[in-house]
Design a protein around this motif. Structure first.
Motif, PDB file in Angstrom:
ATOM      1  N   ALA A  78       8.224  83.723  -4.384  1.00 30.14           N
ATOM      2  CA  ALA A  78       7.781  84.465  -5.184  1.00 30.14           C
ATOM      3  C   ALA A  78       8.051  84.541  -6.694  1.00 30.14           C
ATOM      4  O   ALA A  78       6.976  84.570  -7.701  1.00 30.14           O
ATOM      5  CB  ALA A  78       8.181  86.162  -4.731  1.00 30.14           C
ATOM      6  N   PHE A  79       9.256  84.252  -7.062  1.00 28.74           N
ATOM      7  CA  PHE A  79       9.497  84.411  -8.566  1.00 28.74           C
ATOM      8  C   PHE A  79       9.030  82.886  -9.148  1.00 28.74           C
ATOM      9  O   PHE A  79       8.707  82.778 -10.088  1.00 28.74           O
ATOM     10  CB  PHE A  79      11.202  84.171  -8.509  1.00 28.74           C
ATOM     11  CG  PHE A  79      11.518  83.679  -9.979  1.00 28.74           C
ATOM     12  CD1 PHE A  79      11.731  84.923 -10.921  1.00 28.74           C
ATOM     13  CD2 PHE A  79      12.128  82.666 -10.450  1.00 28.74           C
ATOM     14  CE1 PHE A  79      12.045  84.631 -12.271  1.00 28.74           C
ATOM     15  CE2 PHE A  79      12.714  82.203 -11.611  1.00 28.74           C
ATOM     16  CZ  PHE A  79      12.604  83.321 -12.642  1.00 28.74           C
ATOM     17  N   SER A  80       8.984  81.913  -8.426  1.00 28.28           N
ATOM     18  CA  SER A  80       8.580  80.656  -8.926  1.00 28.28           C
ATOM     19  C   SER A  80       6.966  80.545  -9.280  1.00 28.28           C
ATOM     20  O   SER A  80       6.785  79.679 -10.042  1.00 28.28           O
ATOM     21  CB  SER A  80       8.891  79.469  -7.857  1.00 28.28           C
ATOM     22  OG  SER A  80       8.092  79.456  -6.602  1.00 28.28           O
ATOM     23  N   THR A  81       6.459  81.306  -8.359  1.00 28.86           N
ATOM     24  CA  THR A  81       4.835  81.714  -8.633  1.00 28.86           C
ATOM     25  C   THR A  81       4.735  82.343 -10.223  1.00 28.86           C
ATOM     26  O   THR A  81       3.588  82.188 -10.655  1.00 28.86           O
ATOM     27  CB  THR A  81       4.151  82.198  -7.550  1.00 28.86           C
ATOM     28  OG1 THR A  81       4.664  83.505  -7.498  1.00 28.86           O
ATOM     29  CG2 THR A  81       4.325  81.471  -6.354  1.00 28.86           C
ATOM     30  N   CYS A  82       5.663  83.036 -10.487  1.00 30.25           N
ATOM     31  CA  CYS A  82       5.446  83.794 -11.607  1.00 30.25           C
ATOM     32  C   CYS A  82       6.122  82.928 -12.943  1.00 30.25           C
ATOM     33  O   CYS A  82       5.926  83.350 -14.034  1.00 30.25           O
ATOM     34  CB  CYS A  82       6.144  85.291 -11.552  1.00 30.25           C
ATOM     35  SG  CYS A  82       5.437  86.249 -10.353  1.00 30.25           S
ATOM     36  N   ALA A  83       6.944  82.250 -12.771  1.00 30.69           N
ATOM     37  CA  ALA A  83       7.915  81.500 -13.764  1.00 30.69           C
ATOM     38  C   ALA A  83       6.995  81.006 -14.807  1.00 30.69           C
ATOM     39  O   ALA A  83       7.229  81.101 -16.084  1.00 30.69           O
ATOM     40  CB  ALA A  83       8.938  80.567 -13.237  1.00 30.69           C
ATOM     41  N   SER A  84       6.087  80.312 -14.542  1.00 32.64           N
ATOM     42  CA  SER A  84       5.141  79.479 -15.515  1.00 32.64           C
ATOM     43  C   SER A  84       4.567  80.377 -16.246  1.00 32.64           C
ATOM     44  O   SER A  84       4.581  80.357 -17.588  1.00 32.64           O
ATOM     45  CB  SER A  84       4.383  78.632 -14.824  1.00 32.64           C
ATOM     46  OG  SER A  84       4.937  77.723 -14.094  1.00 32.64           O
ATOM     47  N   HIS A  85       4.133  81.410 -15.662  1.00 33.93           N
ATOM     48  CA  HIS A  85       3.100  82.275 -16.802  1.00 33.93           C
ATOM     49  C   HIS A  85       4.021  83.310 -17.372  1.00 33.93           C
ATOM     50  O   HIS A  85       3.891  83.490 -18.524  1.00 33.93           O
ATOM     51  CB  HIS A  85       2.295  83.256 -15.449  1.00 33.93           C
ATOM     52  CG  HIS A  85       1.589  84.457 -16.433  1.00 33.93           C
ATOM     53  ND1 HIS A  85       2.289  85.636 -16.398  1.00 33.93           N
ATOM     54  CD2 HIS A  85       0.237  84.296 -16.876  1.00 33.93           C
ATOM     55  CE1 HIS A  85       1.014  86.641 -17.077  1.00 33.93           C
ATOM     56  NE2 HIS A  85       0.113  85.653 -17.466  1.00 33.93           N
ATOM     57  N   LEU A  86       5.364  83.682 -16.973  1.00 36.30           N
ATOM     58  CA  LEU A  86       6.156  84.332 -17.476  1.00 36.30           C
ATOM     59  C   LEU A  86       6.743  83.622 -18.719  1.00 36.30           C
ATOM     60  O   LEU A  86       6.961  84.188 -19.983  1.00 36.30           O
ATOM     61  CB  LEU A  86       7.432  84.778 -16.832  1.00 36.30           C
ATOM     62  CG  LEU A  86       8.431  85.936 -17.258  1.00 36.30           C
ATOM     63  CD1 LEU A  86       7.609  86.952 -17.805  1.00 36.30           C
ATOM     64  CD2 LEU A  86       9.223  86.272 -16.210  1.00 36.30           C
ATOM     65  N   THR A  87       6.980  82.229 -18.542  1.00 34.01           N
ATOM     66  CA  THR A  87       7.321  81.438 -19.668  1.00 34.01           C
ATOM     67  C   THR A  87       6.263  81.496 -20.751  1.00 34.01           C
ATOM     68  O   THR A  87       6.550  81.604 -21.878  1.00 34.01           O
ATOM     69  CB  THR A  87       7.656  79.795 -19.290  1.00 34.01           C
ATOM     70  OG1 THR A  87       8.451  80.201 -18.153  1.00 34.01           O
ATOM     71  CG2 THR A  87       8.057  79.128 -20.391  1.00 34.01           C
ATOM     72  N   ALA A  88       4.899  81.299 -20.411  1.00 33.97           N
ATOM     73  CA  ALA A  88       3.808  80.965 -21.357  1.00 33.97           C
ATOM     74  C   ALA A  88       3.790  82.345 -21.975  1.00 33.97           C
ATOM     75  O   ALA A  88       3.539  82.354 -23.323  1.00 33.97           O
ATOM     76  CB  ALA A  88       2.555  80.809 -20.705  1.00 33.97           C
ATOM     77  N   VAL A  89       4.039  83.590 -21.362  1.00 32.21           N
ATOM     78  CA  VAL A  89       3.710  85.012 -22.001  1.00 32.21           C
ATOM     79  C   VAL A  89       4.944  85.174 -23.160  1.00 32.21           C
ATOM     80  O   VAL A  89       4.527  85.795 -24.362  1.00 32.21           O
ATOM     81  CB  VAL A  89       3.618  85.834 -20.997  1.00 32.21           C
ATOM     82  CG1 VAL A  89       3.962  87.380 -21.863  1.00 32.21           C
ATOM     83  CG2 VAL A  89       2.545  85.991 -20.196  1.00 32.21           C
ATOM     84  N   THR A  90       6.115  84.866 -22.603  1.00 31.97           N
ATOM     85  CA  THR A  90       7.307  84.995 -23.599  1.00 31.97           C
ATOM     86  C   THR A  90       7.161  84.260 -24.857  1.00 31.97           C
ATOM     87  O   THR A  90       7.239  84.628 -25.937  1.00 31.97           O
ATOM     88  CB  THR A  90       8.539  84.554 -22.840  1.00 31.97           C
ATOM     89  OG1 THR A  90       8.737  85.199 -21.620  1.00 31.97           O
ATOM     90  CG2 THR A  90       9.848  84.947 -23.793  1.00 31.97           C
ATOM     91  N   ILE A  91       6.756  82.795 -24.634  1.00 29.96           N
ATOM     92  CA  ILE A  91       6.450  81.876 -25.975  1.00 29.96           C
ATOM     93  C   ILE A  91       5.149  82.371 -26.886  1.00 29.96           C
ATOM     94  O   ILE A  91       5.638  82.699 -28.166  1.00 29.96           O
ATOM     95  CB  ILE A  91       6.207  80.586 -25.507  1.00 29.96           C
ATOM     96  CG1 ILE A  91       7.410  80.026 -24.768  1.00 29.96           C
ATOM     97  CG2 ILE A  91       5.966  79.680 -26.734  1.00 29.96           C
ATOM     98  CD1 ILE A  91       7.219  78.643 -24.218  1.00 29.96           C
TER      99      ILE A  91
END
Length: 324
Positions: free
Chosen positions: A239-252
């Motif tokens: 579940a976390f891995s499916t969100c990691a990419s999007h969360l990284t993009a949002v943070t940047i």
């Protein structure tokens, strides 16, 4: 409010200094930004092609990602060519009409991307918190509707902010210590009452930022609660891995915006502002395809197949030329 003098305003030009303070770096910077732009185009167009040809990626998440890649491609193509031009020519002037056009199209992309990131956060929220309802909740019709809302709001925001510039009048040539046409440039160059324009800017920027951030933060709050209540460690990791990419993009993305707005308005900060603006307008559109493809085996395998097909086709061409 002072009425705009159209003839006077149309004759005004802006001079974008860009990085002219560092003449010894003009050629290296040109080559660097040209390389970044080439990677941005290849990465985002490649992402769209990969999602289109791979049936495994015909899901709502990658449907939204393909549109995010399209927006990044457009935004980079709006900003980077002018930046490259200013690095190799002595005349760095830009007409008021061209500057407003660059600003309005750029705003469309930025506002659309912010809404698209919020839509993608909502998609992850439904997928993790309500997996049994995901197919129904994120139907193709609803996905198309959400993307339409993102583009529509980007266009509406652009029209509103562009109108707030068109009611201003500009009286003189303005030297701008930046490489991109930003809203502050027009306000500082205007010789008319800026009150209405500032109100319109406040409404659109704060409404968009507040609403999208609320959707993103609320979605991830529920996602975090759901993940921590899972009993399976593998389930939590998936579940976390499916969100990691999007969360990284949002943070940047939002981190860079907040960083630029928090910089004090002083002469010593101009270099930091320009570097931050480069990261925001040039680098981030390049990073997103890498962020989303780095952790996804299906995307990487499709990229490899495409490259293998290109190599095979080149080998066939070489063989045919030799035999011919």
């Amino acid at each position: 409010m002072m009425k705009p003098d159209k003839n006077q305003s149309s004759a005004v030009v802006f001079i974008l200094l860009g990085f002219s303070d560092y003449p010894e770096l003009q050629v290296p910077l040109f080559l660097l930004f040209l390389s970044i732009y080439a990677v941005t185009v290849l990465g985002n167009v490649g992402m769209i092609v990969v999602i289109k040809i791979n049936p495994k990626l015909h899901t709502p998440m990658y449907f939204f990602l393909s549109h995010l890649s399209f927006v990044d491609f457009c935004y980079s193509s709006i900003i980077t060519p002018k930046l490259l031009e200013n690095l190799v020519v002595e005349d760095r002037s830009i007409s008021i009409k061209a500057c407003i056009t660059q600003f309005s199209t750029g705003v469309t992309c930025v506002m659309t991307e912010m809404v698209m990131l919020a839509v993608m956060a909502y998609d992850r929220f439904v997928a993790i918190c309500y997996p049994l309802l995901y197919t129904v909740s994120m139907s193709s019709i609803r996905c198309a509707l959400l993307v339409t809302v993102a583009y529509s709001w980007g266009i509406i925001s652009s029209i509103g902010l562009t109108y707030s510039l068109l009611i201003l009048s500009f009286c003189e040539t303005k030297i701008i210590n930046n490489f991109v046409c930003e809203y502050s440039i027009f306000l500082s160059a205007s010789c008319s009452d800026k009150h209405i324009s500032e109100i319109i800017l406040f409404i659109f920027v704060n409404l968009n930022s507040f609403c999208t951030l609320i959707i993103i933060l609320t979605s991830y709050l529920f996602i975090a609660v759901t993940i921590f209540t899972m009993h399976s460690a593998s389930g939590r990791y998936k579940a976390f891995s499916t969100c990691a990419s999007h969360l990284t993009a949002v943070t940047i993305f939002y981190g860079t915006i907040l960083f630029l707005y928090c910089i004090p308005n002083s002469k010593n900060s101009w270099l930091v502002v320009k570097v931050g603006s480069v990261f925001y307008t040039v680098v981030i559109p390049m990073l997103n395809p890498f962020i989303y493809s780095l952790r996804n085996n299906d995307v990487k395998q499709t990229f490899r197949k495409i490259m293998d097909l290109k190599i095979i086709s080149q080998d066939h061409k070489s063989d045919s030329m030799i035999t011919g």
